[in-house]
Design an enzyme around this catalytic site. Sequence first.
Site, PDB file in Angstrom:
ATOM      1  N   PHE A 217      22.387 -77.194 -11.221  1.00  0.00           N
ATOM      2  CA  PHE A 217      21.459 -77.774 -12.440  1.00  0.00           C
ATOM      3  C   PHE A 217      21.863 -76.757 -14.573  1.00  0.00           C
ATOM      4  O   PHE A 217      21.735 -76.398 -14.178  1.00  0.00           O
ATOM      5  CB  PHE A 217      20.129 -77.305 -12.043  1.00  0.00           C
ATOM      6  CG  PHE A 217      18.761 -78.353 -12.957  1.00  0.00           C
ATOM      7  CD1 PHE A 217      19.056 -80.127 -13.463  1.00  0.00           C
ATOM      8  CD2 PHE A 217      18.118 -78.016 -13.598  1.00  0.00           C
ATOM      9  CE1 PHE A 217      18.285 -80.548 -13.896  1.00  0.00           C
ATOM     10  CE2 PHE A 217      17.207 -78.358 -14.581  1.00  0.00           C
ATOM     11  CZ  PHE A 217      17.149 -79.769 -14.665  1.00  0.00           C
TER      12      PHE A 217
ATOM     13  N   PRO B 241      22.608 -72.243 -25.086  1.00  0.00           N
ATOM     14  CA  PRO B 241      22.822 -71.143 -25.925  1.00  0.00           C
ATOM     15  C   PRO B 241      21.641 -71.391 -27.364  1.00  0.00           C
ATOM     16  O   PRO B 241      20.941 -70.649 -27.256  1.00  0.00           O
ATOM     17  CB  PRO B 241      23.940 -71.702 -26.775  1.00  0.00           C
ATOM     18  CG  PRO B 241      25.396 -71.961 -26.137  1.00  0.00           C
ATOM     19  CD  PRO B 241      24.338 -73.304 -24.897  1.00  0.00           C
TER      20      PRO B 241
ATOM     21  N   ARG C 252       6.939 -39.513   4.325  1.00  0.00           N
ATOM     22  CA  ARG C 252       7.448 -38.753   3.324  1.00  0.00           C
ATOM     23  C   ARG C 252       5.632 -37.486   2.577  1.00  0.00           C
ATOM     24  O   ARG C 252       4.792 -37.784   3.110  1.00  0.00           O
ATOM     25  CB  ARG C 252       7.299 -38.804   1.862  1.00  0.00           C
ATOM     26  CG  ARG C 252       7.527 -38.150   0.229  1.00  0.00           C
ATOM     27  CD  ARG C 252       8.556 -37.632   0.314  1.00  0.00           C
ATOM     28  NE  ARG C 252       8.501 -36.884  -0.717  1.00  0.00           N
ATOM     29  CZ  ARG C 252       9.487 -35.308  -1.255  1.00  0.00           C
ATOM     30  NH1 ARG C 252      10.562 -35.516  -0.452  1.00  0.00           N
ATOM     31  NH2 ARG C 252       9.191 -35.620  -2.398  1.00  0.00           N
TER      32      ARG C 252
ATOM     33  N   HIS D  78       8.254 -43.343  -4.553  1.00  0.00           N
ATOM     34  CA  HIS D  78       9.091 -42.798  -3.716  1.00  0.00           C
ATOM     35  C   HIS D  78       9.881 -41.949  -4.685  1.00  0.00           C
ATOM     36  O   HIS D  78      10.442 -41.606  -4.231  1.00  0.00           O
ATOM     37  CB  HIS D  78      10.699 -43.713  -3.588  1.00  0.00           C
ATOM     38  CG  HIS D  78      10.974 -45.271  -2.712  1.00  0.00           C
ATOM     39  ND1 HIS D  78       9.698 -45.583  -2.296  1.00  0.00           N
ATOM     40  CD2 HIS D  78      11.614 -45.011  -1.173  1.00  0.00           C
ATOM     41  CE1 HIS D  78      10.436 -46.398  -1.479  1.00  0.00           C
ATOM     42  NE2 HIS D  78      11.011 -46.611  -0.909  1.00  0.00           N
TER      43      HIS D  78
ATOM     44  N   GLU E 156      13.711 -69.847 -15.071  1.00  0.00           N
ATOM     45  CA  GLU E 156      13.748 -71.375 -14.760  1.00  0.00           C
ATOM     46  C   GLU E 156      11.669 -71.535 -15.875  1.00  0.00           C
ATOM     47  O   GLU E 156      10.402 -71.595 -13.994  1.00  0.00           O
ATOM     48  CB  GLU E 156      12.900 -71.393 -13.388  1.00  0.00           C
ATOM     49  CG  GLU E 156      14.347 -71.729 -12.757  1.00  0.00           C
ATOM     50  CD  GLU E 156      14.379 -72.497 -10.414  1.00  0.00           C
ATOM     51  OE1 GLU E 156      14.654 -72.078 -10.462  1.00  0.00           O
ATOM     52  OE2 GLU E 156      13.260 -73.218 -10.934  1.00  0.00           O
TER      53      GLU E 156
ATOM     54  N   THR F 109      10.137 -69.308 -18.517  1.00  0.00           N
ATOM     55  CA  THR F 109       9.203 -67.606 -18.703  1.00  0.00           C
ATOM     56  C   THR F 109       7.655 -67.098 -18.583  1.00  0.00           C
ATOM     57  O   THR F 109       7.652 -68.686 -17.982  1.00  0.00           O
ATOM     58  CB  THR F 109       9.133 -67.214 -20.495  1.00  0.00           C
ATOM     59  OG1 THR F 109       8.810 -68.148 -21.217  1.00  0.00           O
ATOM     60  CG2 THR F 109      11.718 -66.840 -20.279  1.00  0.00           C
TER      61      THR F 109
END
Lengths: 257, 380
Positions: free
Chosen positions: B123, B128, B269, B339, B364, B366
């Site tokens: 699409f 620009p 962990r 992590h 698609e 903001t």
Amino acid sequence: MNIYVLLKKTFDTEEKIAVSGGKIEDDGAEFIINPYDEYAVEEAINQRDAHGGEVTVVTIGDEDSEKQLRTALAMGADKAVLINTEDDLEDGDQFTTAKILEAYFEDKEADLILAGNVAIDEASGQVGPRLAEYLGIPYVTTITDLKIDGENATIEKDVEGDVEIIETSLPLLVTCQQGLNEPRYPSLPGIMKAKKKPLEELEIDDLDLEEEDVEPKTKTIEIFLPPEKEAGKVLEGEVSDQVKELVSLLKNEKKVL
Amino acid sequence: MNFELSKEQQMIKKMVKEFADEVIQPRAIEIDTEAKFPVDIFKQMGELGLLGIPFPEEYGGSGGDTISYALAVEEIGRVCGSTGLSYAAAVSLGASPIYYFGTEEQKQKYLTPLAEGKALGSFGLTEPNAGSDAGGTKTTAVIDGDDYVINGEKCFITNASFAKTVIVTAVTGKNDKGKNIISAIIVPTDTEGVKITSNYDKMGVRGSDTAEIFLENVRVPRENLLGSEEKGFKQFLYTLDGGRISIAALGLGIAQGSLNKALSYAKERTQFGKLISSFQAIQFKLADMSMEIELARNIIHKAAWLKDNEKPFSKEAAYAKLYATETAFRAANQAIQIHGGYGYMREYEVERYLRDAKLLEIGEGTSEIQRLVIARQLGC
């Protein structure tokens, strides 16, 4: 060819299984088609595509078993049969299952019956062979290849890593081992079509069975989880000392020598 | 009121989950590092009917619904944002407009190969100088005899390098008030004058193809006009509303993947002699992630349900896109934090989730445009 698949719903053993009060907690457990039965479904579809005929998937279970049957239909089976024992039977064992199936197959003309090698829950591997005995037809377990030519079948059977080649004839029951095929994913159109395929629901009454006819021959005394795996032991020092220590551990501590 | 998925929906979710875990997951790191579009995976997805979920069988589709489609995008996004994005764009942007606005002939000719997964569609809206301001489109399509002659430039177009057709938006004239009329035209990518290049070096969703399209005196027959000339703008607003549900589902997948990874890491962990999952600081992060994920899932399924039931869904689609993609970003960010240093390493995959999630707050529409859409629905 009339092809039947014996299918069992099992716990997904990759999920955590909880045991309480001597019973497996099935609330929240994930249920799947027994993985070995998936090989059976795949093989049945392939044999049908090669030789024509129809694939019927049969399960003994409860209302929720419909999901596994629909999945088999989505993979490509033509018909499904649910023998619902939820209201009639408290307990059952391999005898129960085989007896019910015997009654189901009484008026069927099955050319080929496929089952899983074992179910991953209780892993007895008995239902297939028992049923074949009742029906008086040949059976081959743990097969990894199946070629059918007219009434004759040539089978490769897994024997602890070796291969045995067996020739036999239809009607026939086989149980399927890993390596037989690669079960397909049910495709999207397959899933959508599955809901329109016939799914027959029976109770043991419909098979002219009474509860006493199928009463289990075994009793489950206790169910428990295997002990947690302990950390391994790494032996150190000179190799000759390590060997000595290992032998002594195997002799005295583990008492396996 | 019923929150349960239908049997078919459950089966679709399970099938796509297995496919994602077994086929896509092992390749996810490679797809990202090599920034290579996984053509073979798309071929398999096509064979499974995934590219045709929300389209009827007569056009090669699977006859599923928007909820099923959202479930599929979520499951794929959970393991690979790149594959998820290309999938969502192919269905929602490449194929859907033809299904909604195409003539019977266009559907047979252009939608069928897309729904069957034999070709990809794309699409071409963004330019620009026309991003959020789609009305600022500069590409033109001028009628010349039986043809449109199209000139212009499109950028950031997902899947275009691999697409067989691109739906291009172009100015076709002016209305009575002197405003540009923007229409949508189906352009086969092998038409003379179409040049597609893919030179972007992206932060995330690196395995999803993003391309520039240059259109120089591209001639296509007038019958390639999609829908009506005047309603082109309204049509692509509807297309984007639908696309938002799929991008929301992709965000949900990334968020769920982040939680899964963070939770299993926290349960393994050990620090200070204890599993880090026993620390409240970690527990609260996991609790928030899990809560937001469930809320995102609910609004996505609601928006999809509204669409399936042919009720207005613009506002809910905007809620879903905004909330789920921002949830994805937060969840991925917290997954890295849980992590620690390992999370910063590619091997642990959560840093990729963050990079992939960032795109979803931009593409698609903001996050800011979503808030505008919602505010307009409130009557502002």
